[in-house]
Design an enzyme around this catalytic site. Sequence first.
Site, PDB file in Angstrom:
ATOM      1  CG  ASN A 151      -6.407  -0.163   0.959  1.00  0.00           C
ATOM      2  OD1 ASN A 151      -5.692   0.227   0.033  1.00  0.00           O
ATOM      3  ND2 ASN A 151      -5.909  -0.645   2.091  1.00  0.00           N
ATOM      4  CB  CYS A 188      -0.919  -0.009   1.204  1.00  0.00           C
ATOM      5  SG  CYS A 188      -2.250  -1.189   0.970  1.00  0.00           S
ATOM      6  CG  PHE A 227      -7.500  -4.693  -0.549  1.00  0.00           C
ATOM      7  CD1 PHE A 227      -6.578  -3.660  -0.501  1.00  0.00           C
ATOM      8  CD2 PHE A 227      -7.410  -5.701   0.388  1.00  0.00           C
ATOM      9  CE1 PHE A 227      -5.570  -3.645   0.461  1.00  0.00           C
ATOM     10  CE2 PHE A 227      -6.408  -5.703   1.356  1.00  0.00           C
ATOM     11  CZ  PHE A 227      -5.492  -4.665   1.392  1.00  0.00           C
ATOM     12  CG  HIS A 232      -2.559   4.019   1.966  1.00  0.00           C
ATOM     13  ND1 HIS A 232      -3.197   3.787   0.765  1.00  0.00           N
ATOM     14  CD2 HIS A 232      -2.608   2.839   2.648  1.00  0.00           C
ATOM     15  CE1 HIS A 232      -3.598   2.525   0.725  1.00  0.00           C
ATOM     16  NE2 HIS A 232      -3.246   1.926   1.853  1.00  0.00           N
TER      17      HIS A 232
HETATM   18  C1  WCA Z   1     -13.468  -2.782   8.733  1.00  0.00           C
HETATM   19  C2  WCA Z   1     -12.612  -3.535   9.754  1.00  0.00           C
HETATM   20  C3  WCA Z   1     -12.182  -4.866   9.159  1.00  0.00           C
HETATM   21  C4  WCA Z   1     -13.447  -3.806  10.985  1.00  0.00           C
HETATM   22  O1  WCA Z   1     -13.761  -2.578  11.645  1.00  0.00           O
HETATM   23  P1  WCA Z   1     -13.502  -2.484  13.241  1.00  0.00           P
HETATM   24  O2  WCA Z   1     -13.826  -1.106  13.655  1.00  0.00           O
HETATM   25  O3  WCA Z   1     -12.169  -2.966  13.564  1.00  0.00           O
HETATM   26  O4  WCA Z   1     -14.665  -3.410  13.822  1.00  0.00           O
HETATM   27  P2  WCA Z   1     -14.535  -4.645  14.824  1.00  0.00           P
HETATM   28  O5  WCA Z   1     -13.425  -4.515  15.772  1.00  0.00           O
HETATM   29  O6  WCA Z   1     -15.902  -4.811  15.419  1.00  0.00           O
HETATM   30  O7  WCA Z   1     -14.256  -5.887  13.882  1.00  0.00           O
HETATM   31  C5  WCA Z   1     -15.290  -6.446  13.081  1.00  0.00           C
HETATM   32  C6  WCA Z   1     -14.869  -7.862  12.789  1.00  0.00           C
HETATM   33  O8  WCA Z   1     -13.692  -7.826  11.937  1.00  0.00           O
HETATM   34  C7  WCA Z   1     -12.703  -8.667  12.531  1.00  0.00           C
HETATM   35  N1  WCA Z   1     -11.408  -8.088  12.222  1.00  0.00           N
HETATM   36  C8  WCA Z   1     -11.023  -6.819  12.333  1.00  0.00           C
HETATM   37  N2  WCA Z   1      -9.743  -6.656  11.945  1.00  0.00           N
HETATM   38  C9  WCA Z   1      -9.335  -7.879  11.563  1.00  0.00           C
HETATM   39  C10 WCA Z   1      -8.114  -8.370  11.065  1.00  0.00           C
HETATM   40  N3  WCA Z   1      -7.081  -7.578  10.864  1.00  0.00           N
HETATM   41  N4  WCA Z   1      -8.032  -9.688  10.797  1.00  0.00           N
HETATM   42  C11 WCA Z   1      -9.086 -10.509  10.991  1.00  0.00           C
HETATM   43  N5  WCA Z   1     -10.256 -10.076  11.435  1.00  0.00           N
HETATM   44  C12 WCA Z   1     -10.404  -8.791  11.760  1.00  0.00           C
HETATM   45  C13 WCA Z   1     -12.970  -8.586  14.019  1.00  0.00           C
HETATM   46  O9  WCA Z   1     -12.413  -9.727  14.680  1.00  0.00           O
HETATM   47  C14 WCA Z   1     -14.482  -8.611  14.051  1.00  0.00           C
HETATM   48  O10 WCA Z   1     -14.938  -9.928  13.913  1.00  0.00           O
HETATM   49  P3  WCA Z   1     -16.298 -10.344  14.637  1.00  0.00           P
HETATM   50  O11 WCA Z   1     -16.104 -10.143  16.093  1.00  0.00           O
HETATM   51  O12 WCA Z   1     -16.543 -11.764  14.271  1.00  0.00           O
HETATM   52  O13 WCA Z   1     -17.374  -9.428  14.110  1.00  0.00           O
HETATM   53  C15 WCA Z   1     -11.392  -2.666  10.154  1.00  0.00           C
HETATM   54  O14 WCA Z   1     -10.744  -3.277  11.229  1.00  0.00           O
HETATM   55  C16 WCA Z   1     -10.448  -2.489   9.012  1.00  0.00           C
HETATM   56  O15 WCA Z   1     -10.698  -1.736   8.076  1.00  0.00           O
HETATM   57  N6  WCA Z   1      -9.326  -3.187   9.077  1.00  0.00           N
HETATM   58  C17 WCA Z   1      -8.323  -3.166   8.019  1.00  0.00           C
HETATM   59  C18 WCA Z   1      -7.196  -2.248   8.364  1.00  0.00           C
HETATM   60  C19 WCA Z   1      -5.978  -2.659   7.641  1.00  0.00           C
HETATM   61  O16 WCA Z   1      -5.248  -3.540   8.020  1.00  0.00           O
HETATM   62  N7  WCA Z   1      -5.720  -2.000   6.505  1.00  0.00           N
HETATM   63  C20 WCA Z   1      -4.561  -2.307   5.700  1.00  0.00           C
HETATM   64  C21 WCA Z   1      -3.619  -1.112   5.792  1.00  0.00           C
HETATM   65  S1  WCA Z   1      -1.994  -1.479   5.229  1.00  0.00           S
HETATM   66  C22 WCA Z   1      -2.238  -1.830   3.677  1.00  0.00           C
HETATM   67  O17 WCA Z   1      -3.142  -1.282   3.105  1.00  0.00           O
HETATM   68  C23 WCA Z   1      -1.328  -2.817   3.107  1.00  0.00           C
HETATM   69  C24 WCA Z   1      -1.677  -3.429   1.963  1.00  0.00           C
HETATM   70  C25 WCA Z   1      -0.939  -4.521   1.414  1.00  0.00           C
HETATM   71  C26 WCA Z   1      -1.382  -5.094   0.244  1.00  0.00           C
HETATM   72  C27 WCA Z   1      -0.727  -6.158  -0.322  1.00  0.00           C
HETATM   73  C28 WCA Z   1       0.371  -6.712   0.298  1.00  0.00           C
HETATM   74  O18 WCA Z   1       1.010  -7.763  -0.237  1.00  0.00           O
HETATM   75  C29 WCA Z   1       0.827  -6.147   1.480  1.00  0.00           C
HETATM   76  C30 WCA Z   1       0.167  -5.084   2.020  1.00  0.00           C
END
Ligand code: WCA
Length: 690
Positions: free
Chosen positions: A350, A173, A227, A317
């Site tokens: 993203n 990213c 994404f 970003h």
């Molecule tokens: C929309 C999300 C997924 C959830 O929102 P939240 O405010 O955290 O809400 P919650 O805490 O209630 O989480 C909702 C659910 O998502 C799950 N979750 C929440 N993050 C997670 C998690 N990283 N894993 C796996 N479950 C999760 C969380 O466990 C929960 O599951 P559940 O309890 O069953 O509803 C939010 O966390 C979010 O946008 N996360 C993504 C952020 C992120 O890592 N962005 C990437 C930035 S870096 C980048 O872009 C790099 C790109 C790249 C590209 C290619 C490459 O080769 C290398 C790199």
Amino acid sequence: MFLVGNPAVNPSKGTARHMWRADGAASVLGIGTANPANCVRQEDYADYYFSVTKSEHLGNLKAKLKRICHKSAIQKRYFHLTEELLNDHPELLDRTVPSLDARQGILASAVPELTAAAASKAIAEWGRPATEITHLVVSTFSGAHMPGADHRLASLLGLRPFVRRTMLYMHGCSSGSAALRMAKDIAENNHGARVLVACAELTLIMFRAPHGQANNDDELMVMQALFGDGAAAAVVGADPINSVENPDFEMISASQTTIPDTAHLAAGQFRDDGMLFHPSKELPSLVRDNIEHCMAGAFAPLGITAGGWNDLFWAVHPGGRPILDSVEAGLRLEPGKLWASRKVLSEYGNMSGPSVIFVLDELRRTLEDKDQDQEGRQEMGVVLGIGPGSPSRLWSAHWSQVGETTAWPHTARASSLRAPHRALYAHGCSSGSAALRVANDLDLAVNSHGARVLTVIPETEHPAAGRLREDGLLFHSWSAVLSDTEPENKENSNSPWGPPVSDPKLTQPRRRPSPACPYAAWAPAAGQPARPRIDAPTPFRHPLCRPAVRTPPPPAPPILSLARAFHPLLSLPPRRSPSLPRKPRRPAAAPPPRPCREHRELRSSTLVLPAELLSSFPSKSPAIDFSFPASDRRSAASPKLAGEPRPNSFSMQGALGFTYLSGLTRLAQAQVHRWNATADRRRSASSSPH
Ligand SMILES: CC(C)(COP(=O)(O)OP(=O)(O)OC[C@H]1O[C@@H](n2cnc3c(N)ncnc32)[C@H](O)[C@@H]1OP(=O)(O)O)[C@@H](O)C(=O)NCCC(=O)NCCSC(=O)/C=C/c1ccc(O)cc1
């Protein structure tokens, strides 16, 4: 093509480099963006995804994807992938069979085509013809081909054959800001350079059906929700021409900061079922806890200290809502400061690397409006890319990139650079010369006080030569050209480049005799196809390979030894024997190999170019670096300073590296042929008696 000189006999380098550098800082001179046609609203995405993957029975997982989509702050996203495409490629959904080949096949054309759509808009806005682009920097992790997306893009846009192409792979990213940073260094170091930066990502490389087990699919659901596909391009150049070019942002300073021991937090890898990205849940807190420290380090040389963050405009970003929240919290930004990033996240998701250029596109419109109002104009801003560490093993596995910052004021100028790294992939046999050229183009040693550039070309780090496939690297019909051995020898080799040079097989006679002149094999005979095929194994010899039977090693300057150590195919004098006493200066020159007259330019050469040819070049040709021989130093260096015309001739010295896998090489070669022929004619005309 890359020229090297011996600093002991060519100390004019500093003066010459000074002449060739731009006067001012680089600016963004045009921006363009593009997305595929297939648009899916986020509220419909879970239904869409479970329908096209035929996974409707996984109700719990679908509910989870709906929850994640709801929290993503994304409204809609665009995709190259359609239901029709999935129907045509059922292997993309079948997790029991490899699908990398199918993905690579689609991406080989889709990525450059989408990139071309964005790039042509950027070029149109720039206002000058595409043929005046001198450098091309393309970044993607959506596929890995050789030649890469840069090669196809150059052809689609009609760029000149001499455009200097560089591919950045696997920067995740942060690739958009990394490419801009590289463009800035190139533009400021090369007078008149106009660099086209182009980034594209298609989620096709990471799209897959669910396993069906909630625990295994957690990360997949985040990837699916986050994404989107997009491409963005920018033209970057210094010293804009007033009547033609209209700079949007001046690029003041670029830096990169890595946080140790975080390589696992935003890692991605190619697998036989495409790219797998592991978005760690710790990433938002890592950003929040470290962002201010990273920023303070990057901006201290500019006199900007912590606490002044709200005086800047921000292009961050849009990695995800929690990422933007973390930046806001970590820097105590006022609400609304990241509006442009949030808007891009909402409208497109993203898109990885291209996203940050989309954000700049949004920002500049508002800045233009505010300029007109003469209110609320913020002079300086920050472009911030947040991405994964470099692929492990290429650089130390203990380091991971977290921040990539670029400052964009409209006025002041400064320069700072902190340990930036760039990963070049899929440059094939020309990777050594490409990496050295990049070091030269960027000329960090000049641009950044005290900088030292480490050029690393480890063979085993090439994931893509020809094409990265499920079963490893595939050399296309070029294998016979690339190898110093017969093709069957290669099969026994552990290295994709064939057996090591020390292999005893190489010292034995070849099965078929080489042609009299080893270089003759490279030039296609009349009526023969231009590219030799692997199923017609002519005994090709790589023109730049050192002979298998070595001549006694003469001493070599340290820089040559270094370059040669990194690129075994680079045509340089043989290595110094440790038993030889080291001479302090002016080592005896190695006798050059004697190719026949017709092919002599394929080896290291000195070409004298007539003045008429030189006058048709730009001040620094994008294809050739000129180095002045000591005798011409004064006359070459002084004219520009004195406002006099250029000298009558340059000498080109050094080893020529060719981009074998590019058809453009042949054009370059043909050009060198023409120069030689013209020079020969002139020499014989001038030496013939009147
Ligand atoms: C929309 C999300 C997924 C959830 O929102 P939240 O405010 O955290 O809400 P919650 O805490 O209630 O989480 C909702 C659910 O998502 C799950 N979750 C929440 N993050 C997670 C998690 N990283 N894993 C796996 N479950 C999760 C969380 O466990 C929960 O599951 P559940 O309890 O069953 O509803 C939010 O966390 C979010 O946008 N996360 C993504 C952020 C992120 O890592 N962005 C990437 C930035 S870096 C980048 O872009 C790099 C790109 C790249 C590209 C290619 C490459 O080769 C290398 C790199």
